[in-house]
Motif scaffolding. Sequence first.
Motif, short mmCIF file in Angstrom:
data_model
loop_
_atom_site.label_atom_id
_atom_site.label_comp_id
_atom_site.label_asym_id
_atom_site.label_seq_id
_atom_site.Cartn_x
_atom_site.Cartn_y
_atom_site.Cartn_z
N GLY A 168 3.48 6.30 8.55
CA GLY A 168 4.29 5.67 7.51
C GLY A 168 4.21 4.16 7.47
O GLY A 168 4.91 3.53 6.68
N TYR A 169 3.36 3.56 8.31
CA TYR A 169 3.23 2.11 8.39
C TYR A 169 1.80 1.68 8.02
O TYR A 169 0.85 2.45 8.20
CB TYR A 169 3.55 1.60 9.80
CG TYR A 169 5.02 1.59 10.11
CD1 TYR A 169 5.76 0.41 10.05
CD2 TYR A 169 5.68 2.77 10.46
CE1 TYR A 169 7.12 0.40 10.35
CE2 TYR A 169 7.05 2.77 10.75
CZ TYR A 169 7.76 1.57 10.69
OH TYR A 169 9.09 1.56 10.97
N ASP A 170 1.68 0.46 7.56
CA ASP A 170 0.39 -0.16 7.32
C ASP A 170 -0.02 -0.86 8.61
O ASP A 170 0.57 -1.89 8.96
CB ASP A 170 0.51 -1.15 6.15
CG ASP A 170 -0.83 -1.60 5.60
OD1 ASP A 170 -1.80 -0.83 5.70
OD2 ASP A 170 -0.91 -2.72 5.06
N HIS A 183 2.79 -7.80 10.48
CA HIS A 183 1.83 -7.43 9.43
C HIS A 183 1.01 -8.63 8.95
O HIS A 183 -0.22 -8.56 8.84
CB HIS A 183 2.56 -6.78 8.25
CG HIS A 183 1.64 -6.22 7.21
ND1 HIS A 183 1.15 -6.98 6.16
CD2 HIS A 183 1.11 -4.98 7.05
CE1 HIS A 183 0.36 -6.24 5.41
NE2 HIS A 183 0.32 -5.02 5.92
N PRO A 235 -3.08 3.51 6.84
CA PRO A 235 -1.77 4.16 6.99
C PRO A 235 -1.68 4.88 8.33
O PRO A 235 -2.61 5.57 8.74
CB PRO A 235 -1.73 5.17 5.83
CG PRO A 235 -2.85 4.79 4.92
CD PRO A 235 -3.88 4.14 5.78
N LEU A 277 4.24 2.25 2.10
CA LEU A 277 4.06 2.09 3.54
C LEU A 277 4.95 0.96 4.04
O LEU A 277 5.09 -0.07 3.39
CB LEU A 277 2.60 1.75 3.86
CG LEU A 277 1.58 2.87 3.69
CD1 LEU A 277 0.18 2.32 3.85
CD2 LEU A 277 1.83 4.00 4.69
N ARG A 287 5.96 -2.05 6.77
CA ARG A 287 5.21 -3.09 7.45
C ARG A 287 5.97 -3.55 8.68
O ARG A 287 7.19 -3.70 8.64
CB ARG A 287 4.97 -4.28 6.51
CG ARG A 287 4.04 -3.96 5.36
CD ARG A 287 3.85 -5.15 4.42
NE ARG A 287 2.80 -4.89 3.44
CZ ARG A 287 2.44 -5.75 2.50
NH1 ARG A 287 3.05 -6.93 2.41
NH2 ARG A 287 1.46 -5.45 1.66
N LEU A 338 0.82 -1.20 0.00
CA LEU A 338 0.00 0.00 0.00
C LEU A 338 0.86 1.25 0.00
O LEU A 338 2.01 1.24 0.40
CB LEU A 338 -0.91 0.01 1.23
CG LEU A 338 -1.96 -1.11 1.30
CD1 LEU A 338 -2.70 -1.02 2.62
CD2 LEU A 338 -2.94 -1.00 0.15
N ALA A 339 0.27 2.33 -0.47
CA ALA A 339 1.00 3.60 -0.49
C ALA A 339 0.13 4.69 0.11
O ALA A 339 -1.09 4.61 0.12
CB ALA A 339 1.39 3.97 -1.92
N ARG A 340 0.78 5.72 0.59
CA ARG A 340 0.08 6.89 1.10
C ARG A 340 -0.30 7.78 -0.06
O ARG A 340 -0.01 7.51 -1.22
CB ARG A 340 0.99 7.64 2.07
CG ARG A 340 1.22 6.90 3.38
CD ARG A 340 2.33 7.53 4.18
NE ARG A 340 3.62 7.25 3.59
CZ ARG A 340 4.77 7.69 4.10
NH1 ARG A 340 4.77 8.44 5.17
NH2 ARG A 340 5.90 7.37 3.53
N HIS A 366 6.04 -0.06 15.20
CA HIS A 366 6.37 1.12 14.41
C HIS A 366 7.15 2.14 15.22
O HIS A 366 7.81 3.01 14.64
CB HIS A 366 5.09 1.75 13.85
CG HIS A 366 4.08 2.13 14.90
ND1 HIS A 366 3.62 1.25 15.85
CD2 HIS A 366 3.42 3.29 15.13
CE1 HIS A 366 2.74 1.85 16.62
NE2 HIS A 366 2.60 3.08 16.20
#
Length: 382
Positions: A31-33, A16, A28, A10, A12, A2-4, A60
């Motif tokens: 910066g993490y999923d 995860h 999000p 992102l 993990r 995934l991306a922001r 995180h």
Amino acid sequence: MLARDDQSPLKRTPLHALHVARGGKMVPFAGYDMPVQYATGVLREHLHTRKLAGLFDVSHMGQIALRPKSGKLEDAALALERLVPQDIVAVAVGRQRYAQFTNGAGGILDDLMVANFGSHLFLVVNAACKAADEAHLRAHLSDVCEIEPLAGRALIALQGPKAESVLATVCADAAAMRFMDAGPHVVDGIDCFLSRSGYTGEDGFEISVPAERAESLATRLLANSDVLPIGLGARDSLRLEAGLCLYGHDIDTTTTPVEGALEWSIQKSRRHGGARAGGFPGADKILAQLANGAPRRRVGLKPEGRAPVREGAPLFADTTSSEPIGAVTSGGFGPSLNAPIAMGYLPSPLAVAGAPVFAELRGQRLPLRVTAMPFVPNTYKR
């Protein structure tokens, strides 16, 4: 992956795959999923943690070892005192302390935990700040300390009234620990760093574990019927009930520790007349506020109706004035209280329990009362 919105990928955490396998709704965060909730939902996750035990992935967050080049722990402690207003020298081996990095204006760059592991200090910092915190440490302490980010570790929080009995099945030492104890312990045969602390107001533990062993340990703990996985949603409502700050919301670079009602964390030795008074960024302003008070203060707020008041809502002294006197910094529904609760900043003369204030919500002024915190009594094992 995934991306922001800015399309950067992102990250993990080592857990995860476990979150996804257990039906975590991923979002999000810093910066993490990360899982915001599971199928049980935020309300049940919150109440389960208050009644039994919840397992949180906080991998995180940043973990940093601060090692004195001289081999003398006191040198690392004195060095860190250049950056925080707390007494780090007095933190005994096997104990930890809450602290804040401050800037030249007395504002808070980040809040953190500092533990004395005997040979070095162990720091846990906020996820969104960890790169800046590491750079800050390197810029100011590299003459005295080796700064080692512990990127190969995960961090798991086990919180709630049953946390001790659950953890005792895999760590014989757990029951003997008390609030803010911290140090190396063997957990389920794994060399871990364990602290008796947390972010819920409940008794609980945080377990720093090698990343490659994190999933097996989490799975072992979740096999206990008293434990449920808990997402970011319930983590936020739990810490709000506990009256605890979320960095970037309730405290930031524009708020001093005194304005943030965190003066309890600043020991006498760092205040005027103390053995090592001042010497940290923003000391003149912070020490003056400790002596004379701050112009504004973080307070608890209870809406008098049922409508939650959210972050950013302006606060007014009455129903007709046009100029806000403060703002809500965190707000939502408190499941343990079955009522809305909030935190925000008010001028110090109005920051008195029971004082009335009004929040503007969709063009209406809703009445609130200033309230002592925590909203829910803590259950730490002292």
